[in-house]
Design a protein around this motif. Sequence first.
Motif, PDB file in Angstrom:
ATOM      1  N   PHE A 166     -15.950   5.544 -20.516  1.00  0.00           N
ATOM      2  CA  PHE A 166     -16.849   4.433 -20.203  1.00  0.00           C
ATOM      3  C   PHE A 166     -16.170   3.406 -19.307  1.00  0.00           C
ATOM      4  N   VAL A 167     -14.846   3.279 -19.420  1.00  0.00           N
ATOM      5  CA  VAL A 167     -14.106   2.331 -18.582  1.00  0.00           C
ATOM      6  C   VAL A 167     -14.222   2.753 -17.124  1.00  0.00           C
ATOM      7  N   ILE A 168     -14.021   4.030 -16.862  1.00  0.00           N
ATOM      8  CA  ILE A 168     -14.106   4.544 -15.491  1.00  0.00           C
ATOM      9  C   ILE A 168     -15.535   4.409 -14.982  1.00  0.00           C
ATOM     10  N   ASN A 169     -16.507   4.774 -15.800  1.00  0.00           N
ATOM     11  CA  ASN A 169     -17.908   4.695 -15.389  1.00  0.00           C
ATOM     12  C   ASN A 169     -18.328   3.252 -15.120  1.00  0.00           C
ATOM     13  N   GLU A 170     -17.879   2.341 -15.967  1.00  0.00           N
ATOM     14  CA  GLU A 170     -18.241   0.936 -15.838  1.00  0.00           C
ATOM     15  C   GLU A 170     -17.612   0.301 -14.601  1.00  0.00           C
ATOM     16  N   ILE A 171     -16.325   0.513 -14.432  1.00  0.00           N
ATOM     17  CA  ILE A 171     -15.625  -0.119 -13.319  1.00  0.00           C
ATOM     18  C   ILE A 171     -15.915   0.603 -12.006  1.00  0.00           C
ATOM     19  N   GLY A 172     -16.133   1.915 -12.084  1.00  0.00           N
ATOM     20  CA  GLY A 172     -16.408   2.698 -10.891  1.00  0.00           C
ATOM     21  C   GLY A 172     -17.650   2.253 -10.147  1.00  0.00           C
ATOM     22  N   GLY A 173     -18.590   1.639 -10.847  1.00  0.00           N
ATOM     23  CA  GLY A 173     -19.825   1.195 -10.223  1.00  0.00           C
ATOM     24  C   GLY A 173     -19.799  -0.252  -9.766  1.00  0.00           C
ATOM     25  N   LYS A 174     -18.739  -0.979 -10.081  1.00  0.00           N
ATOM     26  CA  LYS A 174     -18.668  -2.397  -9.720  1.00  0.00           C
ATOM     27  C   LYS A 174     -18.079  -2.582  -8.332  1.00  0.00           C
ATOM     28  N   LYS A 175     -18.602  -3.563  -7.623  1.00  0.00           N
ATOM     29  CA  LYS A 175     -18.043  -3.922  -6.324  1.00  0.00           C
ATOM     30  C   LYS A 175     -17.009  -5.015  -6.532  1.00  0.00           C
TER      31      LYS A 175
END
Length: 178
Positions: A166-175
């Motif tokens: 979830f950390v990767i998914n959450e941060i991966g989508g942030k600009k």
Amino acid sequence: MNIANKLTLFRIIILPFFMVFALAKFKYSAIIAVLIFLVASLTDLFDGYIARKINQTTKWGKLMDPLADKLLISTALISLVEAGSVPAWAAIIIIGREFAVTGLRSLAAVENIVISANNAGKIKMVAQIVAITALLLKIPFASIALYIAVIITVLSGYNYFRHYSFVINEIGGKKDEM
């Protein structure tokens, strides 16, 4: 600097001495290297325990303890590759896993999420210590211990990434906010 942090720093400072003896070719160099390696490994066991026991955990310790662990294992594996005792692919898998989990922890820290060591990570560390000790002493089962350590290392890395995907998914989508 408290005693736990001094133990962590000591672990880092003795690494060059370990490497010298691990690569030396005189009669007792392997035994001296193993003794240094095991002392360094024991400081890993005690620094966190002492910090928690006397309530002296620090940000420095939380950052440097895992780094010291990675330096210890990486130094040992690179020395063993140089000595011809470990195939480079095995060292790359183990060291790569360490970098990957460190990267995951760094991403999590951006979001104020702490990824602590879990039991799989602790078992992985023990397997690596056993394998490296066996390899330094040229014990007959050393190659098997190394392969077991590689497998446990991969599985524990997978465990971290599965649990914290979830950390990767959450941060991966942030600009980036600039």
